[in-house]
Design an enzyme around this catalytic site. Structure first.
Site, PDB file in Angstrom:
ATOM      1  CE  LYS A  76      -3.868   1.878   2.744  1.00  0.00           C
ATOM      2  NZ  LYS A  76      -4.597   1.560   3.923  1.00  0.00           N
ATOM      3  CB  SER A 151      -7.937   3.458   2.996  1.00  0.00           C
ATOM      4  OG  SER A 151      -7.157   2.787   3.925  1.00  0.00           O
ATOM      5  CB  SER A 175      -8.474   0.501   5.930  1.00  0.00           C
ATOM      6  OG  SER A 175      -9.134   1.732   5.960  1.00  0.00           O
TER       7      SER A 175
END
Lengths: 486, 483
Positions: A76, A151, A175
């Protein structure tokens, strides 16, 4: 190769069926062909990845390969990577290359893993749909009109579409688990303090936790073994021995006590999601587990408490993006005040600004006691709910999210978007670990089963998830997207 | 109207740790800008603070030295505000639960009287960086070398009633922190700076007047001047029918005046909240006891020992104990020469005079304690005269040789105590001065005492100052009176 799990690929490399270079090359090719549509990557580092793959191949030949040697992974874009852009999905950091590696990035590299690139995300990890990225929304590989969840949506979509076998994400209010559920993969949020936060760009420091997204619980175990552990650079990381999670996967489910929090099966739960989750729980019963209903009475306070604490911390954590030292700076500031105002107005997106303002307000004089202190009291009650429940049962189970992935652009109102995290947020407030495993479909969109365990009971959590995956094949389902590519 | 001044001080002491309070970067002074700031000090995305245990130990020692409570738990908080030299957009500090609780400090005024000033609390925090306004063509440069340097902020109660008391208080703190070795106390380099809160009120009134805060005053002298100016300004304002407004002011050392900086009404809302990246600091009694055991002798203890055990006067003991460097130097001299009184005389006399003249600190003295002790020894064992000793001291000061003995040897300053040799010289002088001898012998007993000085001078001259004057005196007397 793209259908295989991390564990299978590791075995294939070991057996010499293919080389790391071939494996990474294949991943890069899939990204090149498919990611234009998916948008799951912000940065791909092909050259560096292939060089590292070659190094892994040489290490294997020399007999000193690490446990993840030559396996391609994605991170990420919130994890700092030395010399490689770390944007956090924000215009503010569009041109930012970190001068150092995050602790987890160091650990993965030492284990031989090959970083392929940095995945798309909601700006500064604020969001439940991945629509808040400066780099545009990510698509859900199961249905390109749907969101992948947020996210860590870029990481989830990249794994689900077979671009990489596994990726790292972060989970502040769900997330990792929610995008894993939306994309039909397995995602683990470890206990707060289990994985170092050093080099993981902070959103809400007391809630943030990094963890793996992969196809199976066994793959998550392999990754967690590598990234977990005390870090002298993170005072909140816990000094506890890291178990051999892989070795502990094969625990029997006979006699396991499962609690179903009644608050997780109430209004707002999509009927198809509920059906899938209840079917999954029947599988556990058939494997010898006992199921009972429990209550987490303060569940309804979790979202309000979260939206006080997380923005408060975020408003402070994001103050450093001021145009002075790194990142975006507005053109021709007239004075210091102008530099701050325009830099931040231009650099941050809507949702980030909203949360900074909320946080600034709740921390300000005269409101602090009513909001921040009250929310911390609620947080203690929520944590106590879980501790009480774990006196009765071994694990808790329920849906990861109230609905399957929704359509891109469907959630217009921020509060209804915040409610997406209704089953995941309390877990971060309490600091306990949680995992989402694929458990069926609602229409053509995946449904996730969430399993929760006491602090530091990741081994049990992974074992419980693994046993389910031994008995079912939801985790083996692959989206049609990208199927035509070998 | 009679006015009373009320003063409270916030003193920032830079702690002498090797590395910063939340990072491993060096704290050494004077390096090239931004060479002593790591990713943590620069506030790079993703970095986290790790508390320097030495800073905690130093704060605890300070707390113990001022008889303060050391709470079992203290907490770091974030103080949020925007400033270009504050890299993270917040300063990590302590507010609600500081590491040092209420305590008190004994201060000594110029007339030798003592009184106590209460300390409200002391807390740990990180320093900010520095904005550089010169050499940037209208722009501002930022140097973050100082960012993250550990500070102990010591907050007093408004207990001081004059500029002299305020200065005595800072001097007392200076002595404590330097004795403890937790700060170099170098005010010129900013290791100790203070914010001075000053207000005035009619004598006898219980309520405090409106105060002004003078920021960042960095010398004893400036503190005194800033307060003097401020008191006069405030009294004038009130007597002219106006009022003091609560504001932050700056002291201008060029003009000896304070100037308004910003009013408190525009002050920031700092939005303090507990720092989620740092665990609460918990100190059990065993830890506190351990730190107590590591504490050196403090100034007041030292003063008492000098007086009671070494037999020094109260004045001498006070002066010698006033700074750790002075006390250590004195004790080293004493240990070498074995006489406290002599050591005290030399340190406060010849040495201090030379240091003052050349504006040097005792730590920079060209004469070491070892050398001075050696010199005193030679005076005490009659190797040299007191007069020659001053020459030797000067030679040591000028670096002529490494030891008093070497200088005595080289300059031939050794006293001649051999009676035969002195007698020889006396006989020669008597033989060479028949007129003076005759005059002496004719004179009354009462006048002879004065007249003998001539012969002593001649003998000393003949011996190039090396003859023991007492011996010369008594032998001369014998010989002149004989005939």
């Amino acid at each position: 190769m793209h259908d295989k799990t991390l564990t299978e690929l590791a075995a294939g490399l070991q057996a010499g069926e293919f080389s790391s270079r071939e494996l990474c090359q294949a991943a890069l090719e899939r990204i090149e062909h498919l990611d234009g549509e998916l948008n799951s990557f912000i940065t791909v580092i092909a050259e560096q990845a292939l060089a590292n793959a070659d190094a892994a191949d040489r290490a294997r030949d020399a007999g000193n390969a690490g446990p993840l040697a030559g396996l391609p992974l994605a991170l990420k874009d919130i994890f700092c990577t030395q010399g490689v852009r770390t944007s956090c999905g924000s215009k503010m950091l569009d041109d930012f290359a970190s001068p150092y590696d995050a602790t987890v990035v160091e650990k993965l590299r030492q284990a031989g893993a090959v970083n392929i690139g940095k995945t798309n995300m909601d700006e500064f990890a604020m969001g439940s749909s991945n629509e808040n990225s400066f780099y545009g929304p990510v698509k859900n590989p199961w249905d390109l009109s749907a969101v992948p969840g947020g996210s860590s949506g870029g990481s989830a979509a990249a794994v689900a579409a077979g671009l990489v076998p596994a990726a790292l994400g972060t989970d502040t209010g769900g997330s990792i688990r929610q995008p894993a559920a939306f994309c039909g993969i397995t995602g683990l949020k470890p206990t707060y303090g289990r994985v170092s936060r050093y080099g993981m760009v902070a959103y809400a420091s007391s809630l943030d936790q990094g963890g793996p997204l992969a196809r199976t619980a066994a793959d998550c175990a392999l990754l967690l073994e590598t990234i977990a552990g005390h870090d002298v650079r993170d005072s909140t990381s816990v000094a506890r021995v890291v178990p051999d999670y892989t070795a502990e996967l094969e625990t029997s489910l006979s006699g396991l006590k499962i609690g179903l929090p009644k608050e997780y099966f109430g209004d707002g739960l999509d009927p198809e999601v509920e059906t899938a989750v209840r079917e999954a729980i029947k599988v556990y019963e058939s494997l010898g587990a006992k199921v009972c209903e429990v209550s987490l009475p303060h569940t309804h306070l979790a979202i309000p408490a979260y939206y006080v604490i997380a923005p408060a911390e975020a408003s402070s954590n994001l103050s450093r993006y001021d145009g002075v030292r790194f990142g975006h700076r507005c053109d021709d500031p007239t004075d210091l005040e102008d530099l701050y105002k325009r830099t931040r107005a231009e650099g941050f997106g809507e949702e980030v600004k909203r949360r900074i303002l909320i946080g600034t307000h709740t921390l300000s004089e005269g409101f602090f006691d009513a909001y921040y202190l009250k929310a911390q009291q609620v947080r203690r009650l929520i944590r106590q709910d879980f501790l009480d429940a774990f006196d009765e049962v071994d694990v808790l189970m329920g849906p990861t999210a109230p609905t399957p992935a929704f359509d891109l652009g469907a959630q217009k109102d921020p509060v209804s978007m915040y409610l997406q995290d209704i089953y995941t947020i309390a877990v971060n407030l309490a600091g306990i670990p949680g995992i989402s495993v694929p458990a069926g479909f609602a229409g053509n969109r995946p449904v996730g089963l969430q399993v929760l365990a006491p602090h530091f009971a990741e081994a049990q959590l992974l074992g419980v998830a693994h046993q389910f995956q031994q008995a079912t094949d939801w985790h083996l389902k692959r989206p049609a997207f990208g199927k035509e590519m070998a | 109207m009679q006015w009373e001044t009320v003063i409270g001080l916030e003193v920032h002491v830079q702690l002498a740790t090797q590395s910063k309070i939340f990072s491993g970067a060096s704290t050494a002074f004077g390096a090239e800008p931004n060479t002593q700031a790591c990713a943590v000090d620069l506030g790079m995305p993703g970095v986290l603070p790790v508390l320097n245990e030495n800073a905690v130990a130093m704060a605890v020692k300070f707390g113990l030295a001022v008889d303060a409570e050391i709470p079992e738990t203290s907490l770091f908080e974030r103080k949020n505000y925007f400033y270009p030299d504050l890299p993270k957009g917040y300063q990590t500090s302590q507010m609600a639960q500081p590491i040092v609780g209420p305590g008190q400090v004994e201060i000594t005024l110029d007339d030798g009287s003592t009184r106590s000033v209460r300390i409200h609390h002391a807390h740990l925090e990180e320093d900010a960086g520095k904005s550089l306004h010169e050499d940037y063509h209208g722009m501002t440069g930022i140097d973050l070398n100082r960012a993250g340097t550990p500070l102990l902020e010591i907050v007093s109660e408004p207990d001081m009633r004059s500029a002299k008391e305020a200065v005595a208080y800072i001097k007392a703190l200076h002595a404590i922190v330097t004795y403890l070795g937790i700060s170099d106390g170098n005010m010129a380099e900013g290791s100790m700076r203070c914010d001075v809160n000053v207000s005035v009120r009619p004598k006898g009134q219980a309520a405090f007047g409106t105060r002004a805060e003078i920021k960042n005053v960095n010398s004893f002298r400036f503190v005194e001047k800033a307060i003097a100016f401020e008191v006069e300004r405030q009294i004038e304002l009130i007597e002219d029918g106006g009022g003091v407004i609560q504001e932050t002011r700056l002291f201008d050392p060029e003009r000896d005046e304070t100037r308004g900086m910003r009013t408190k009404e525009e002050a920031n809302d700092y939005r303090y909240f507990p720092c989620p990246d740092l665990l609460p600091v918990t100190l059990d009694s065993a830890y506190v006891d351990h730190q107590r055991a590591l504490m050196p002798e403090l100034p007041s203890e030292k003063r008492h020992r000098f007086e009671n055990q070494l037999g020094l006067s109260a004045y001498d003991a006070g002066v010698l104990a006033s700074s750790r460097a002075m006390a250590e130097y004195f004790e080293a001299v004493k240990d070498v020469c074995g006489d406290a009184k002599q050591a005290a005389n030399w340190v406060q006399g010849e040495l201090s005079a030379n240091l003052n003249r050349e504006n040097l600190e005792i730590g920079d003295s060209p004469v070491t304690a070892e050398q001075l002790g050696g010199l005193i020894q030679r005076v005490m064992d009659d190797t040299i005269s007191g007069k020659a000793a001053k020459q030797v001291f000067q030679a040591l000061w000028d670096g002529e040789a490494d030891s008093a003995d070497a200088i005595i040897e080289a300059r031939g300053l050794k006293q001649v105590t051999d009676t035969g040799a002195i007698e020889g010289m006396i006989d020669q002088v008597i033989a060479d001065s028949p007129v003076q001898v005759a005059q002496y012998r004719e004179a009354d007993e009462s006048k002879r005492g004065k007249m003998i000085g001539y012969f002593v001078g001649q003998v000393m001259k003949a011996s190039r100052g090396t003859a023991n004057p007492q011996q010369v005196n008594s032998l001369l007397k014998q010989k002149l009176d004989q005939a």
